[in-house]
Write an enzyme that holds these catalytic residues in place. Structure first.
Site, short mmCIF file in Angstrom:
data_model
loop_
_atom_site.label_atom_id
_atom_site.label_comp_id
_atom_site.label_asym_id
_atom_site.label_seq_id
_atom_site.Cartn_x
_atom_site.Cartn_y
_atom_site.Cartn_z
N SER A 15 50.27 41.60 36.29
CA SER A 15 49.55 42.53 36.97
C SER A 15 50.75 43.74 37.35
O SER A 15 51.45 44.05 36.53
CB SER A 15 48.99 42.12 38.45
OG SER A 15 48.20 42.96 39.15
N HIS A 53 41.54 37.90 36.40
CA HIS A 53 42.81 38.54 36.92
C HIS A 53 43.67 37.45 37.29
O HIS A 53 44.75 37.62 37.94
CB HIS A 53 42.71 39.66 37.80
CG HIS A 53 43.91 40.60 38.04
ND1 HIS A 53 44.53 41.27 36.94
CD2 HIS A 53 44.72 40.57 38.90
CE1 HIS A 53 45.46 41.75 37.37
NE2 HIS A 53 45.59 41.52 38.55
#
Length: 681
Positions: free
Chosen positions: A531, A649
């Protein structure tokens, strides 16, 4: 290995007089509906997996990761209606199940097993909340790793589900009203068919659902024109607290007195640049911790009975960072962060100091869960060499006792954890944790990890992934670079917006330190981050490709000129800036990974990972970045793209998929750092 050249388009955009080519814009199309993009992704992913399957240590890592993950995971109990609710996975290889006990040492009763509720095997239990009387539990199901939730309700006594099915919840809490007749949650409008993974946060709002009614009858309670909002309930169900959040960590704050009808939100904090958290209440008085006026945090109260409620400080800012605080029994229990490690302090409700609580060791304590007037509380504790454990705390006696401490497949007494401090480029002193076996002396192959954004602190935590690498004789380093919150708002601000280069400098300096101190071998340093951490890794690799033998960026932002156009990308503007503003553009273009690839330098071996259902950081970031690397860099080492299917994610990704991905990463890193991998534990 050879991957054929990716088609290049002719798109060019003018940014304040600078012409920026975007030849891979066609890769932004939804791969589920665009056959050309789907074919490109399949080709890249297939080539990566073929390469990875041939690495000899891959199966060893996969086997050891499965063993290391094979330990119990339990969350701190929540007490409602005299019953205890918590989640448990007895072996660490299944979705967390929601458990109820009639008493703390009673028998487990499984209320929710997501495998029985999910449409596919990729379902996971997300947010959940028991009603104040303990008769119902509302819970979210996360499908396939996306951020979308479907909320269902179960009757605790019978174990039967209610008919209601609430769809399109996202970025939500679940909070019951004090009378137990319904609960609050947050959702988005139903997206157009096929737009589920690209939907923005437009229309995000808080709703109230009354039991026994259809979702179409839910009441819209609150919405912000640009930002998502969530609602929590405190004060024995009297006050609804609405948080309007910015990704940078700040939030606005509104409150509803649920005893007054009609429900009307009252704004307490309009700005969203500082965090405010309501930790509990006493009568009409709310207790909050905030960084407003105190970058390292302070505790204040506000009396809602006043005609013009005013915040009053009761615990002033300290040199340590206030990480969290709770009202338990008749005390404030506050977790402070000192050089990224936890310390617990007690205060009376008027703010007077009341001593400290001894933790089980040097590590990280989670939020204390308990209620005003009840001396029983629970909290999590972990360290780099201590798995996630749950402890019971008696506020009246100030005693701590283990409630759930799992055993692991690796003898953690063999692990050495040390904290060091190193100078960054500008002389700033930066902390870093180094984990390795006690019998291992450097230099050895070393993975360097960092996150460095959004005020999120990299505190000590146990990771089976890290242990799988350390077990084989490698070192693992976690740098607490600027952009995190280790030392408060100033540390965060020093690595965001116009100061973002500091984050990259800190990461690069960490790598140089590891080599200079003979911790990392000369050709054995690996950069890893996910990320925002992937942004750090990719920018650092562009600036110092010679420093690393391999790089492992995952689910990252790489096209920093177009990130705001993808899914919820606009929410990241407060952290990195707005590329449509000239001053921000000048900063961003100087480090944007996609636009700063250095074709004149040899790049490390790179394994870029993403997931096809990532609704937070869109996969096209990774597609465009890899295509550009493969075109511009004349590699002597591979540049690969691995795309996880049915994953998102990170949170909610099935464990077998997570293990497979980490095994591929570690095998790749081991190959390019010459780490000797042994199949014996």
């Amino acid at each position: 290995m050879t991957i054929h050249e990716t088609k290049r388009g002719s798109a060019v955009e003018d940014h304040f007089g600078v012409a920026i080519a975007d030849p891979y814009r066609w890769l932004e199309a939804d791969m589920r509906r665009d056959p050309e993009v789907a074919a490109w992704v399949e080709k890249q992913d297939s080539a990566a997996r073929t390469y990875l399957e041939e690495l000899p240590s891959r199966d060893v890592f996969r086997s050891r990761l499965a063993a290391l993950y094979n330990h119990e995971r339990v969350t701190p109990p929540q007490k409602e209606g005299g019953r205890y609710f918590f989640t448990r996975d007895p072996a660490g290889d299944e979705p967390m199940r929601l458990i109820m006990r009639e008493k703390l040492d009673g028998e487990d009763r499984v209320l929710v097993d997501p495998r029985d509720w999910a449409q596919t095997g990729a379902g996971a239990l997300a947010e959940w909340s028991a009603s104040p009387d303990g008769k119902y539990v509302a819970f979210g199901l996360q499908q396939g790793g996306t951020d979308w939730r479907t909320i269902r309700i179960v009757n605790v006594d019978s174990g039967d589900p209610l008919a209601e099915k609430l769809s399109w919840a996202r970025s939500t809490l679940i909070a019951w009203s004090g009378d137990g007749r319904g609960f609050f949650y947050s959702r988005l409008p139903e997206p157009e068919e096929g737009e589920e993974l690209s939907a923005s946060f437009a229309g995000h709002a808080v709703y109230y659902h009354e039991l026994g009614t259809p979702q179409s009858a839910d009441r819209r309670i609150f919405s912000h024109p640009n930002l998502p909002s969530v609602l929590d309930v405190v004060g024995n169900g009297r006050y609804a607290i609405i948080y309007t959040s910015a990704v940078s960590g700040g939030n606005g704050l509104s409150v509803i007195d649920l005893e007054k009808h009609p429900w009307k939100p009252q704004t307490l904090v309009k700005r969203v640049d500082k965090p405010w958290v309501v930790m509990g209440s006493a009568g009409s008085k709310l207790f909050l911790n905030t960084k407003e006026g105190a970058e390292r945090g302070r505790i204040v109260t506000v009396d809602l009975a006043e005609e013009e409620p005013t915040f009053r400080e009761i615990v002033a800012e300290d040199a340590a960072v206030l990480a969290s605080a709770s009202i338990v029994g008749e005390r404030i229990v506050a977790v402070y962060r000192v050089d990224a490690k936890s310390e617990v302090r007690r205060f009376r409700l008027d703010g007077a100091p009341d001593g400290r609580m001894d933790l089980p060791g040097i590590g990280s304590a989670g939020v204390f869960s308990g209620e005003p007037g009840d001396p029983e509380a629970f909290f999590t504790f972990t360290a780099h060499d201590v798995p996630w454990s749950v402890y019971r705390y008696d506020v009246a006696t100030n005693r701590v006792a283990p409630w759930s401490v799992p055993r692991t497949a690796f003898d953690l007494d063999k692990v050495k954890v040390e904290q060091v401090f190193y100078p960054s480029k500008d002389g700033t002193r930066v902390p870093m944790f180094i984990i390795r076996r006690k019998d291992v002396a450097g230099p050895v192959p070393t993975i360097l990890y960092a996150y460095g954004g959004y005020g999120i602190s990299m505190v000590p935590y146990y990771s089976p992934d890290v242990m799988a690498w350390v077990e084989q004789g490698g070192a693992y380093a976690i740098a607490n670079i600027r952009g995190g919150g280790e030392y408060g708002a100033a540390w965060h601000d020093a690595g965001r917006l116009g100061n973002k280069q500091n984050s990259f400098d800190d990461f690069i300096a960490a790598g140089e330190f590891l080599k200079a101190q003979r911790i990392a071998s000369t050709d054995g340093l690996v950069a890893q981050g996910e990320s925002n951490g992937a942004l750090i890794v990719s920018a650092a690799v562009n600036q110092r490709p010679d420093l690393f033998a391999a790089a492992l960026p995952g689910v990252g932002h790489y096209d920093m000129l177009r990130f705001a156009r993808f899914t919820g990308g606009k929410l990241f503007i407060n952290e990195v800036g707005d590329p449509s503003v000239e001053a921000d553009f000048r900063t961003i273009i100087a480090y944007s990974p996609l636009h700063n690839i250095r074709p004149d330098r040899p790049y490390p071996a790179m394994l870029v990972t993403t997931a096809d259902e990532d609704t937070r950081v869109a996969p096209p970031h990774s597609f465009k970045y890899v295509a550009a690397l493969q075109h511009l860099v004349q590699p002597t080492k591979p540049i690969l793209l691995r795309v996880a299917r049915g994953a998102g994610h990170g949170a909610g990704t099935p464990q077998d998929k997570a293990i497979a991905e980490v095994a591929d990463r570690w095998a790749f890193a081991a190959h390019w750092t010459k780490l000797h991998v042994d199949d014996r534990p």
